[in-house]
Design a protein around this motif. Structure first.
Motif, PDB file in Angstrom:
ATOM      1  N   GLY A 139       0.816  -1.196   0.000  1.00 17.85           N
ATOM      2  CA  GLY A 139       0.000   0.000   0.000  1.00 17.85           C
ATOM      3  C   GLY A 139       0.858   1.258   0.000  1.00 17.85           C
ATOM      4  N   SER A 140       0.199   2.409   0.017  1.00 13.40           N
ATOM      5  CA  SER A 140       0.927   3.683   0.034  1.00 13.40           C
ATOM      6  C   SER A 140       1.542   3.912   1.413  1.00 13.40           C
ATOM      7  CB  SER A 140      -0.020   4.838  -0.303  1.00 13.40           C
ATOM      8  OG  SER A 140      -0.995   4.990   0.715  1.00 13.40           O
ATOM      9  N   LEU A 141       2.632   4.680   1.439  1.00 18.85           N
ATOM     10  CA  LEU A 141       3.280   5.000   2.709  1.00 18.85           C
ATOM     11  C   LEU A 141       2.347   5.810   3.605  1.00 18.85           C
ATOM     12  CD1 LEU A 141       6.906   5.884   1.539  1.00 18.85           C
ATOM     13  CD2 LEU A 141       6.032   3.721   2.431  1.00 18.85           C
ATOM     14  N   SER A 142       1.509   6.628   2.987  1.00 23.17           N
ATOM     15  CA  SER A 142       0.571   7.426   3.779  1.00 23.17           C
ATOM     16  C   SER A 142      -0.477   6.567   4.478  1.00 23.17           C
ATOM     17  CB  SER A 142      -0.120   8.459   2.876  1.00 23.17           C
ATOM     18  OG  SER A 142      -0.873   7.798   1.861  1.00 23.17           O
ATOM     19  N   GLY A 143      -0.621   5.329   4.019  1.00 28.20           N
ATOM     20  CA  GLY A 143      -1.591   4.449   4.631  1.00 28.20           C
ATOM     21  C   GLY A 143      -1.081   3.753   5.876  1.00 28.20           C
ATOM     22  N   LEU A 144       0.215   3.896   6.173  1.00 32.06           N
ATOM     23  CA  LEU A 144       0.768   3.267   7.366  1.00 32.06           C
ATOM     24  C   LEU A 144       0.395   4.057   8.612  1.00 32.06           C
ATOM     25  CD1 LEU A 144       4.368   2.404   6.078  1.00 32.06           C
ATOM     26  CD2 LEU A 144       2.446   0.831   6.386  1.00 32.06           C
ATOM     27  N   PRO A 145       0.204   3.402   9.747  1.00 33.12           N
ATOM     28  CA  PRO A 145      -0.117   4.128  10.988  1.00 33.12           C
ATOM     29  C   PRO A 145       1.070   4.972  11.443  1.00 33.12           C
ATOM     30  CG  PRO A 145       0.308   1.820  11.454  1.00 33.12           C
ATOM     31  CD  PRO A 145       0.265   1.952   9.956  1.00 33.12           C
ATOM     32  N   GLN A 146       0.773   6.095  12.071  1.00 36.05           N
ATOM     33  CA  GLN A 146       1.820   6.958  12.602  1.00 36.05           C
ATOM     34  C   GLN A 146       2.258   6.430  13.961  1.00 36.05           C
ATOM     35  OE1 GLN A 146       3.170   9.523  10.752  1.00 36.05           O
ATOM     36  NE2 GLN A 146       1.823   8.672   9.168  1.00 36.05           N
ATOM     37  N   VAL A 147       3.370   5.744  13.983  1.00 36.33           N
ATOM     38  CA  VAL A 147       3.852   5.101  15.200  1.00 36.33           C
ATOM     39  C   VAL A 147       4.901   5.988  15.869  1.00 36.33           C
ATOM     40  CG1 VAL A 147       5.014   3.066  16.144  1.00 36.33           C
ATOM     41  CG2 VAL A 147       3.417   2.819  14.232  1.00 36.33           C
ATOM     42  N   GLU A 148       4.703   6.235  17.165  1.00 33.87           N
ATOM     43  CA  GLU A 148       5.665   7.032  17.930  1.00 33.87           C
ATOM     44  C   GLU A 148       6.183   6.215  19.112  1.00 33.87           C
ATOM     45  OE1 GLU A 148       4.420  10.865  19.121  1.00 33.87           O
ATOM     46  OE2 GLU A 148       3.940  11.555  17.088  1.00 33.87           O
ATOM     47  N   ILE A 149       7.491   6.245  19.294  1.00 35.27           N
ATOM     48  CA  ILE A 149       8.157   5.561  20.399  1.00 35.27           C
ATOM     49  C   ILE A 149       8.981   6.590  21.169  1.00 35.27           C
ATOM     50  CG2 ILE A 149       9.728   3.705  21.072  1.00 35.27           C
ATOM     51  CD1 ILE A 149       7.185   2.693  19.766  1.00 35.27           C
ATOM     52  N   ASP A 150       8.668   6.782  22.457  1.00 33.55           N
ATOM     53  CA  ASP A 150       9.386   7.743  23.301  1.00 33.55           C
ATOM     54  C   ASP A 150       9.406   9.132  22.661  1.00 33.55           C
ATOM     55  OD1 ASP A 150       9.919   5.783  25.197  1.00 33.55           O
ATOM     56  OD2 ASP A 150      11.803   5.212  24.235  1.00 33.55           O
ATOM     57  N   GLY A 151       8.260   9.512  22.083  1.00 36.32           N
ATOM     58  CA  GLY A 151       8.146  10.838  21.511  1.00 36.32           C
ATOM     59  C   GLY A 151       8.731  10.991  20.125  1.00 36.32           C
ATOM     60  N   GLN A 152       9.321   9.950  19.586  1.00 35.13           N
ATOM     61  CA  GLN A 152       9.892  10.046  18.246  1.00 35.13           C
ATOM     62  C   GLN A 152       9.086   9.189  17.279  1.00 35.13           C
ATOM     63  OE1 GLN A 152      14.050   9.227  18.098  1.00 35.13           O
ATOM     64  NE2 GLN A 152      14.616  11.058  19.245  1.00 35.13           N
ATOM     65  N   ARG A 153       8.755   9.769  16.143  1.00 33.98           N
ATOM     66  CA  ARG A 153       7.956   9.062  15.141  1.00 33.98           C
ATOM     67  C   ARG A 153       8.847   8.099  14.353  1.00 33.98           C
ATOM     68  NH1 ARG A 153       4.231  12.607  11.332  1.00 33.98           N
ATOM     69  NH2 ARG A 153       3.230  12.867  13.377  1.00 33.98           N
ATOM     70  N   VAL A 154       8.341   6.896  14.151  1.00 32.12           N
ATOM     71  CA  VAL A 154       9.034   5.902  13.327  1.00 32.12           C
ATOM     72  C   VAL A 154       8.997   6.374  11.886  1.00 32.12           C
ATOM     73  CG1 VAL A 154       9.041   3.504  12.543  1.00 32.12           C
ATOM     74  CG2 VAL A 154       8.471   4.029  14.912  1.00 32.12           C
ATOM     75  N   ARG A 155      10.151   6.452  11.240  1.00 36.21           N
ATOM     76  CA  ARG A 155      10.241   6.997   9.889  1.00 36.21           C
ATOM     77  C   ARG A 155      10.787   5.959   8.927  1.00 36.21           C
ATOM     78  NH1 ARG A 155      13.432  12.562  10.652  1.00 36.21           N
ATOM     79  NH2 ARG A 155      12.943  12.689   8.441  1.00 36.21           N
TER      80      ARG A 155
END
Length: 269
Positions: free
Chosen positions: A253-269
Motif C-alpha cells: 500500500g501507500s506510505l501514507s496508509g501506514l499508521p503513525q507510530v511514535e516511540i518515546d516521543g519520536q515518530r518511526v520513519r
C-alpha cells in the motif's frame, strides 16, 4: 521436453491418492521422480518446521512403483522438501510439485496450507515450484487433474519460470473435458468465524474441536490486476485457477496508509 528431475510432496501423507496420481503422471512422461512426503496426514500445518525432535525418513518405493523413488518422512510438508533438497536427493530437482491436495487451497487459506508450504519451500530453495489442489474434499478422480498439472508445469518451464515465482493451481472437481478455460487469478480474502465446538472427554476434561465457519469471501480483495478473477470466483465457474505467488509479504500500500507510530516521543520513519 527433456526429462526433468521432479520432487513431489504433499500434506495428505504417503498413502494419499492425489500424490500417487501426480507421481505416476510425471513418471509416465519420462521424468525422474522422487517423492518425499509426510508419513501421515499433516494438513493445515502451514510452514511449520521441526526443531525439537529428530526427523526420520524411510524408503517407500513399493507404494509407487514405475521406477519412482519415495521416502515417508516424520516431519511437516516443509520439512520434507527441505530434507529432500539438502540431504536425500543426490542432485537438486528441476521442479518441485506439491499435491494433488484432497481439497481446495484458495485465497488467504494458503497461509494455513501444508500443500502450499511444501511448494513454497521449493521456491525458497531457488527451485520452480507449483502447488496443486482439487477443489473438493470428496472428489477422488485425480488422473485428469494430474495430466493438466503436468501440462501446466511443463509449459511454464518452457516459457521461462521466473525466480521467486510459486504457482498455485486449483482444479474444479470434474473431468478436464468439462472444465472451462484456465485463467490467471488473484487471491481472494477469506474470513472465518473462529467457532470452536467444546466437548468433554471420558475423564471429564474439556477439549475443543475447531469448526471455523466461512463468514466472508471478499471476491474484490487481494492483489493482482482488477480484470483478473479471484481464485474462488474462477473455481465457482468450474474452471481451473492459476495464481502467481511470491514469498515477498512486504506492504504494497501507500506510505501514507501506514499508521503513525511514535516511540518515546519520536515518530518511526
Amino acid at each position: 521436453m527433456a526429462p526433468l528431475r521432479i520432487l513431489i510432496s504433499n500434506d495428505d501423507g504417503i498413502f494419499a491418492d492425489g500424490i500417487k496420481a501426480l507421481a505416476l503422471a510425471a513418471a509416465t512422461r519420462g521424468h525422474q521422480v522422487a517423492v518425499v512426503c509426510p508419513d501421515k496426514e499433516r494438513s493445515a500445518t502451514g510452514h511449520g518446521i521441526t526443531l525439537q525432535h529428530p526427523i526420520r525418513a524411510e524408503r517407500a518405493d513399493q507404494l509407487f512403483g514405475q521406477g519412482i523413488t519415495a521416502w515417508a518422512c516424520s516431519g511437516t510438508p516443509a520439512d520434507c522438501v527441505k530434507l529432500a533438497i539438502c540431504e536425500l536427493l543426490e542432485t537438486p530437482p528441476d521442479l518441485v510439485l506439491s499435491g494433488i491436495n484432497h481439497g481446495p487451497n484458495l485465497g488467504t487459506d494458503i497461509f494455513c496450507s501444508g500443500t502450499v508450504a511444501a511448494a513454497l519451500e521449493g521456491t525458497l530453495e531457488g527451485r520452480p515450484a507449483m502447488a496443486v489442489s482439487s477443489a473438493c474434499f470428496k472428489w477422488r478422480e485425480f488422473e485428469g487433474a494430474a495430466v493438466l498439472a503436468m501440462d501446466t508445469a511443463e509449459s511454464a518451464l518452457r516459457e521461462g519460470w521466473p525466480s521467486n515465482l510459486l504457482l498455485n493451481l486449483n482444479l474444479p472437481p470434474c473431468k478436464p473435458e468439462t472444465m472451462g478455460p484456465m485463467r490467471w487469478t488473484r487471491l481472494s480474502i477469506r474470513r472465518y468465524r473462529e467457532q470452536f465446538s467444546p466437548r468433554t472427554d471420558p475423564q471429564g476434561r474439556s477439549y475443543y474441536w475447531l469448526a471455523g465457519k466461512l463468514v466472508e469471501d471478499l471476491k474484490s480483495g487481494g492483489d493482482g490486476p482488477r480484470d483478473w478473477p479471484t481464485d474462488v470466483a474462477q473455481i465457482g465457474s468450474n474452471s481451473p485457477s492459476l495464481t502467481p505467488i511470491e514469498p515477498e509479504l512486504f506492504w504494497r500500500g501507500s506510505l501514507s496508509g501506514l499508521p503513525q507510530v511514535e516511540i518515546d516521543g519520536q515518530r518511526v520513519r
